[in-house]
Design an enzyme around this catalytic site. Structure first.
Site, PDB file in Angstrom:
ATOM      1  CE1 TYR A 159      -4.152   1.336  -0.405  1.00  0.00           C
ATOM      2  CE2 TYR A 159      -3.485   2.660   1.611  1.00  0.00           C
ATOM      3  CZ  TYR A 159      -4.548   2.487   0.342  1.00  0.00           C
ATOM      4  OH  TYR A 159      -5.606   3.267   0.236  1.00  0.00           O
ATOM      5  CE  LYS A 166      -7.159   6.045   0.066  1.00  0.00           C
ATOM      6  NZ  LYS A 166      -8.057   6.983  -0.445  1.00  0.00           N
TER       7      LYS A 166
HETATM    8  P1  NAD Z   1     -12.100   3.156  -8.548  1.00  0.00           P
HETATM    9  O1  NAD Z   1     -11.036   2.993  -9.506  1.00  0.00           O
HETATM   10  O2  NAD Z   1     -13.392   2.748  -9.088  1.00  0.00           O
HETATM   11  O3  NAD Z   1     -12.422   5.065  -8.272  1.00  0.00           O
HETATM   12  C1  NAD Z   1     -11.254   5.858  -8.245  1.00  0.00           C
HETATM   13  C2  NAD Z   1     -11.625   7.147  -8.950  1.00  0.00           C
HETATM   14  O4  NAD Z   1     -10.768   8.134  -8.828  1.00  0.00           O
HETATM   15  C3  NAD Z   1     -11.957   6.769 -10.510  1.00  0.00           C
HETATM   16  O5  NAD Z   1     -13.037   7.191 -10.718  1.00  0.00           O
HETATM   17  C4  NAD Z   1     -10.765   7.693 -11.128  1.00  0.00           C
HETATM   18  O6  NAD Z   1     -11.273   8.244 -12.168  1.00  0.00           O
HETATM   19  C5  NAD Z   1     -10.776   8.774  -9.860  1.00  0.00           C
HETATM   20  N1  NAD Z   1      -9.600   9.642  -9.956  1.00  0.00           N
HETATM   21  C6  NAD Z   1      -8.324   9.311 -10.000  1.00  0.00           C
HETATM   22  N2  NAD Z   1      -7.590  10.487 -10.187  1.00  0.00           N
HETATM   23  C7  NAD Z   1      -8.542  11.747 -10.400  1.00  0.00           C
HETATM   24  C8  NAD Z   1      -8.356  12.855 -10.685  1.00  0.00           C
HETATM   25  N3  NAD Z   1      -7.263  13.619 -10.880  1.00  0.00           N
HETATM   26  N4  NAD Z   1      -9.531  13.593 -10.922  1.00  0.00           N
HETATM   27  C9  NAD Z   1     -11.031  13.204 -10.666  1.00  0.00           C
HETATM   28  N5  NAD Z   1     -10.707  11.809 -10.544  1.00  0.00           N
HETATM   29  C10 NAD Z   1      -9.869  10.983 -10.197  1.00  0.00           C
HETATM   30  O7  NAD Z   1     -11.877   2.502  -7.041  1.00  0.00           O
HETATM   31  P2  NAD Z   1     -12.369   2.700  -5.705  1.00  0.00           P
HETATM   32  O8  NAD Z   1     -11.801   1.400  -5.172  1.00  0.00           O
HETATM   33  O9  NAD Z   1     -13.843   2.821  -5.786  1.00  0.00           O
HETATM   34  O10 NAD Z   1     -11.893   3.985  -4.989  1.00  0.00           O
HETATM   35  C11 NAD Z   1     -12.644   5.008  -4.630  1.00  0.00           C
HETATM   36  C12 NAD Z   1     -12.047   5.461  -3.339  1.00  0.00           C
HETATM   37  O11 NAD Z   1     -12.146   4.376  -2.338  1.00  0.00           O
HETATM   38  C13 NAD Z   1     -10.574   5.722  -3.439  1.00  0.00           C
HETATM   39  O12 NAD Z   1     -10.284   7.060  -2.647  1.00  0.00           O
HETATM   40  C14 NAD Z   1      -9.941   4.446  -2.704  1.00  0.00           C
HETATM   41  O13 NAD Z   1      -8.475   4.752  -2.271  1.00  0.00           O
HETATM   42  C15 NAD Z   1     -10.638   4.434  -1.634  1.00  0.00           C
HETATM   43  N6  NAD Z   1     -10.856   3.026  -0.876  1.00  0.00           N
HETATM   44  C16 NAD Z   1     -10.872   1.838  -1.704  1.00  0.00           C
HETATM   45  C17 NAD Z   1     -10.762   0.436  -1.077  1.00  0.00           C
HETATM   46  C18 NAD Z   1     -10.852  -0.683  -2.031  1.00  0.00           C
HETATM   47  O14 NAD Z   1     -10.663  -1.747  -1.394  1.00  0.00           O
HETATM   48  N7  NAD Z   1     -11.310  -0.487  -3.028  1.00  0.00           N
HETATM   49  C19 NAD Z   1     -10.545   0.551   0.232  1.00  0.00           C
HETATM   50  C20 NAD Z   1     -10.576   1.786   1.099  1.00  0.00           C
HETATM   51  C21 NAD Z   1     -10.507   2.779   0.346  1.00  0.00           C
END
Ligand code: NAD
Length: 259
Positions: A159, A166
């Site tokens: 990570y 984060k």
């Molecule tokens: P995802 O890939 O579907 O979403 C990530 C999004 O970030 C995408 O839509 C992408 O277009 C957008 N993005 C990246 N750079 C950008 C920018 N400069 N401007 C605008 N948009 C931008 O994946 P996800 O897992 O749904 O991620 C959403 C959030 O959840 C993130 O913050 C991720 O760290 C967090 N998260 C995910 C998990 C997991 O296991 N999937 C766990 C904890 C937290």
């Protein structure tokens, strides 16, 4: 029957496909009666979200915005403001990015530009969005929710720089909550357990993280995006009107274990 989000206007960032946590939050908000607008990163995401909306029977504008550009975020808020008649009740920040090569191996090898890029896209974007949305959110009071992960507090192999980003994101939630609370704008984070999405796929060993959580979490399973979405919905809703600056874990209880 009235729904908890009736009459509430929500801007959702970070949806790009059916696995995106942001898309599931949008579905939860829609189910509870919120009016939606989407902000997506580019044209491919826009096409994908428009198709998802059509399949789900959702009618909402989709704006394109690179959240690491202050100018584009300002323009986004003008578009959202005119669509929602100058007010906004909910802002979902579900944006993160790091170079794939930074998400494996040793953290000590993190490059300077990789560090800056991850923080810019994943942390500073929350600050820019909160600042630009402030006048809209202050009209009737509002709630901002972002997404974080346990890697902010514990060392999770692979990570790396995203864990440090984060940590900065969670600290930003507290500072923003303090700044904006006087205007009845709340700022909170949901700390989600690992869920298979496009962003998560970039992390080395992600499948074994899910396996590990399924074995060790008190609920003996991983969580899904709908469970995270409903917790975000709670924080976005008036039910959480007394809560700000918090990180709410939706991880089957994994964070309380000794691992
Ligand atoms: P995802 O890939 O579907 O979403 C990530 C999004 O970030 C995408 O839509 C992408 O277009 C957008 N993005 C990246 N750079 C950008 C920018 N400069 N401007 C605008 N948009 C931008 O994946 P996800 O897992 O749904 O991620 C959403 C959030 O959840 C993130 O913050 C991720 O760290 C967090 N998260 C995910 C998990 C997991 O296991 N999937 C766990 C904890 C937290």
């Amino acid at each position: 029957m009235t729904q908890i989000m009736d009459g509430r206007c929500a801007l959702v960032t970070g949806a790009r496909n059916k696995w995106s946590i942001a898309w599931h939050i949008a579905l939860s908000l829609h189910r509870e009666g919120a009016r939606l607008a989407f902000s997506v990163f580019g044209e491919r995401e826009e096409n994908s979200v428009r198709k998802l909306m059509a399949d789900a029977g959702i009618d909402a504008p989709v704006f394109q915005c690179d959240a690491s550009s202050a100018e584009q975020v300002e323009q986004l808020m003008q578009q959202a403001g005119s669509f929602f008649d100058g007010r906004l009740h909910c802002l979902v920040h579900a944006i993160a990015f790091a170079k794939k090569e930074e998400l494996s191996g040793e953290y000590v090898a993190t490059s300077q530009d990789g560090f800056a890029l991850a923080h810019d896209a994943s942390v500073y974007s929350l600050i820019t969005l909160a600042r630009a949305a402030r006048p809209l959110l202050a009209r009737e009071g509002g709630s901002i929710v972002t997404l974080t992960y346990l890697g902010a507090e514990r060392v999770v192999p692979g990570y790396n720089v995203m864990g440090v980003a984060k940590a900065a994101l969670e600290a930003s939630v507290r500072y923003l909550a303090a700044d904006l609370g006087g205007e009845q704008i709340r700022v909170n984070a949901v700390s989600a357990g690992p869920i298979k999405t496009l962003a998560a796929g970039a992390i080395a060993g992600f499948d074994s993280m899910i396996q590990h959580v399924s074995e060790r979490a008190p609920l003996k399973r991983a969580v899904d995006a709908d469970e995270v979405a409903d917790a975000a919905l709670f924080l976005l809703s008036p039910l959480a009107r007394g809560i700000t600056g918090e990180t709410l874990y939706v991880d089957g209880g994994y964070n309380i274990t000794a691992m």
